[in-house]
Design an enzyme around this catalytic site. Structure first.
Site, PDB file in Angstrom:
ATOM      1  N   CYS A 180     -16.632   6.988  -0.187  1.00 43.39           N
ATOM      2  CA  CYS A 180     -17.922   6.427   0.208  1.00 43.39           C
ATOM      3  C   CYS A 180     -18.712   5.973  -1.029  1.00 43.39           C
ATOM      4  O   CYS A 180     -18.919   6.751  -1.959  1.00 43.39           O
ATOM      5  CB  CYS A 180     -18.716   7.473   0.989  1.00 43.39           C
ATOM      6  SG  CYS A 180     -20.246   6.807   1.617  1.00 43.39           S
ATOM      7  N   ASN A 230      -4.999   0.319   1.493  1.00 42.39           N
ATOM      8  CA  ASN A 230      -6.180  -0.126   2.242  1.00 42.39           C
ATOM      9  C   ASN A 230      -6.949  -1.167   1.430  1.00 42.39           C
ATOM     10  O   ASN A 230      -7.114  -1.027   0.223  1.00 42.39           O
ATOM     11  CB  ASN A 230      -7.073   1.097   2.532  1.00 42.39           C
ATOM     12  CG  ASN A 230      -8.416   0.752   3.150  1.00 42.39           C
ATOM     13  OD1 ASN A 230      -9.448   1.211   2.677  1.00 42.39           O
ATOM     14  ND2 ASN A 230      -8.421  -0.049   4.192  1.00 42.39           N
TER      15      ASN A 230
HETATM   16  C1  LIG Z   1     -19.223  -0.309   8.408  1.00 47.00           C
HETATM   17  C2  LIG Z   1     -18.278   0.467   7.551  1.00 47.00           C
HETATM   18  C3  LIG Z   1     -18.338   1.848   7.556  1.00 47.00           C
HETATM   19  C4  LIG Z   1     -17.450   2.589   6.770  1.00 47.00           C
HETATM   20  N1  LIG Z   1     -17.472   3.960   6.842  1.00 47.00           N
HETATM   21  C5  LIG Z   1     -16.524   4.689   6.192  1.00 47.00           C
HETATM   22  C6  LIG Z   1     -16.422   6.096   6.355  1.00 47.00           C
HETATM   23  O1  LIG Z   1     -17.195   6.722   7.080  1.00 47.00           O
HETATM   24  N2  LIG Z   1     -15.437   6.743   5.681  1.00 47.00           N
HETATM   25  C7  LIG Z   1     -14.560   6.087   4.843  1.00 47.00           C
HETATM   26  O2  LIG Z   1     -13.671   6.714   4.250  1.00 47.00           O
HETATM   27  N3  LIG Z   1     -14.636   4.756   4.684  1.00 47.00           N
HETATM   28  C8  LIG Z   1     -15.578   4.049   5.336  1.00 47.00           C
HETATM   29  N4  LIG Z   1     -15.596   2.687   5.217  1.00 47.00           N
HETATM   30  C9  LIG Z   1     -14.582   2.018   4.381  1.00 47.00           C
HETATM   31  C10 LIG Z   1     -13.362   1.636   5.231  1.00 47.00           C
HETATM   32  O3  LIG Z   1     -12.752   2.774   5.777  1.00 47.00           O
HETATM   33  C11 LIG Z   1     -12.334   0.864   4.382  1.00 47.00           C
HETATM   34  O4  LIG Z   1     -11.900   1.693   3.340  1.00 47.00           O
HETATM   35  C12 LIG Z   1     -12.915  -0.400   3.774  1.00 47.00           C
HETATM   36  O5  LIG Z   1     -13.641  -1.146   4.731  1.00 47.00           O
HETATM   37  C13 LIG Z   1     -11.803  -1.274   3.158  1.00 47.00           C
HETATM   38  O6  LIG Z   1     -10.860  -1.622   4.117  1.00 47.00           O
HETATM   39  P1  LIG Z   1     -10.873  -3.080   4.840  1.00 47.00           P
HETATM   40  O7  LIG Z   1     -10.801  -4.108   3.746  1.00 47.00           O
HETATM   41  O8  LIG Z   1      -9.664  -3.051   5.735  1.00 47.00           O
HETATM   42  O9  LIG Z   1     -12.167  -3.157   5.573  1.00 47.00           O
HETATM   43  C14 LIG Z   1     -16.501   1.933   5.955  1.00 47.00           C
HETATM   44  C15 LIG Z   1     -16.455   0.537   5.956  1.00 47.00           C
HETATM   45  C16 LIG Z   1     -17.317  -0.201   6.735  1.00 47.00           C
HETATM   46  C17 LIG Z   1     -17.210  -1.696   6.728  1.00 47.00           C
END
Ligand SMILES: Cc1cc2nc3c(=O)[nH]c(=O)nc-3n(C[C@H](O)[C@H](O)[C@H](O)COP(=O)(O)O)c2cc1C
Length: 358
Positions: A90, A192
């Site tokens: 986070c 990821n």
């Molecule tokens: C709205 C939002 C909320 C998120 N909340 C969390 C969370 O609670 N815990 C976490 O580990 N990552 C959180 N993330 C990060 C995502 O899990 C992920 O690592 C990040 O979006 C990158 O992946 P992506 O490019 O597929 O979106 C959040 C991302 C977004 C966009």
């Protein structure tokens, strides 16, 4: 295939919509360990699962090994989940300012103590971690964290291939996933960052050698991406291309699900507003109907707006593009002196926030 935990998004209705498309893990929103052990009512609501959800996957956020251990023990003893993920990714200032989330792996010994507390209390439940590359390019932590995870009995590691400073900006550095995979041979490494289509997922696996993918923003307004992923990993080129009418049906189900989840129709429908733009991305929809959908404050109001959509409109081209949060930060807020000593294991003060959900 893992649905990335996303605060405010990956609640039961959304997870169910994703899960019915294809197999995998569908992680709940981040749950704060202190709030869990104190049985905060909002947190207890947030760890509810639909009865169709197996395995049940909870993501915990915590910085105090003792509280993390107690939270994990509670999950095991009360049969609250089947899998526990720990959040070390986070990047939000209110979390890193107190040494939590993506700031924490910099303190290698504290990280080790947290993982030990989690794994030793988890009984048969697998414990995984999700992290970023580090705080910034001068303070990378993912390779050390990966080794520590192996040594402490963690079942798998997921890497969001950005630093905290990058936030959601720039492009995810998939090479770092390959490097982590080289450094961590004993347990699965999940990649990821920036998977916007099933073909991206296949490319990530080919390029990095990772054992699985974690998909976040790519499935916003598009739960059927999981069907595409399953098809792609099975070697099929078939992709789900719903018409606007089919999308509207999913929107309605999503909103209905939220109504059950929030116990209050008005808050559920206002929570659903953020999804409207994602579902309609690329479709031709007049501004008046868009506005009606994005400002509806009841299920009937939303349905009235959905009824005005052109149900036969085909899936638009060029929708495999970024959606959701983006943008970099100029700096990462950290506790005073945080970077002075990478090895101390003091628990940062006030970092055990008592609210869940990011
Ligand atoms: C709205 C939002 C909320 C998120 N909340 C969390 C969370 O609670 N815990 C976490 O580990 N990552 C959180 N993330 C990060 C995502 O899990 C992920 O690592 C990040 O979006 C990158 O992946 P992506 O490019 O597929 O979106 C959040 C991302 C977004 C966009």
């Amino acid at each position: 295939m893992v649905l990335a935990p996303m605060a405010g998004i990956t609640n039961p209705p959304f997870r169910v919509l994703c899960r019915e498309q294809g197999g995998g893990l569908f992680v709940c929103e981040m749950i704060t360990t202190r709030a869990l052990v104190e049985r905060n009512p909002k947190t207890m609501r947030m760890i509810r699962f639909d009865e169709s959800e197996r395995p049940r996957s909870i993501q915990l956020y915590g910085v105090d090994p003792e509280i993390v251990g107690r939270a994990v023990k509670m999950i095991v003893e009360e049969d609250l989940a089947d899998h526990i993920d720990l959040n070390f990714g986070c990047p939000v200032p209110k979390v890193t300012r107190r040494g939590g989330g993506s700031a924490l792996p910099y303190k290698r010994n504290l990280l080790r103590r947290i993982l030990r507390a989690a794994v030793s209390n988890a009984g048969p439940l697998p414990v995984t971690i999700k992290m970023r590359k580090g705080i910034d390019d001068d303070h990378l932590t993912y390779l050390d964290a990966g080794r520590i995870a192996v040594e402490e009995g963690v079942a798998a590691v997921a890497l969001h291939a950005r630093t905290a400073r990058q936030h959601y900006g720039g492009v995810a550095d998939w090479e770092s996933i390959a490097r982590l995979k080289d450094a961590v041979q004993e347990i699965p490494v999940l990649g990821n960052g920036d998977i916007w289509s099933a073909d991206d997922a296949v490319r990530m696996v080919r390029r990095t050698g990772c054992d699985g993918v974690v998909v976040g923003r790519g499935c916003l307004g598009r739960p059927w991406l999981f069907r595409d992923l399953e098809n792609a990993f099975n070697g099929s080129s078939e992709r789900v291309r719903p018409t606007l009418g089919e999308v509207a049906d999913v929107m309605e189900r999503h909103a209905e699900g939220l109504t059950g989840c929030f116990d209050a129709e008005k808050s559920a429908i206002s929570d659903f507003r953020k999804h409207v733009g994602w579902y309609l991305k690329g479709f031709t929809v007049g501004s008046e109907v868009r506005r009606e959908l994005a400002t509806a404050d009841s299920l009937d109001g939303l349905r009235a707006g959905l009824a005005k959509l052109d149900r036969d409109q085909p899936w638009p081209p060029n929708t495999d593009t970024p959606r959701g949060k983006s943008g970099e930060r100029t700096k990462v807020l950290l506790p005073d002196g945080w970077l002075d000593d990478a090895w101390d294991f003091d628990v940062p003060e006030d970092a055990e926030s008592d609210v869940s959900g990011g």
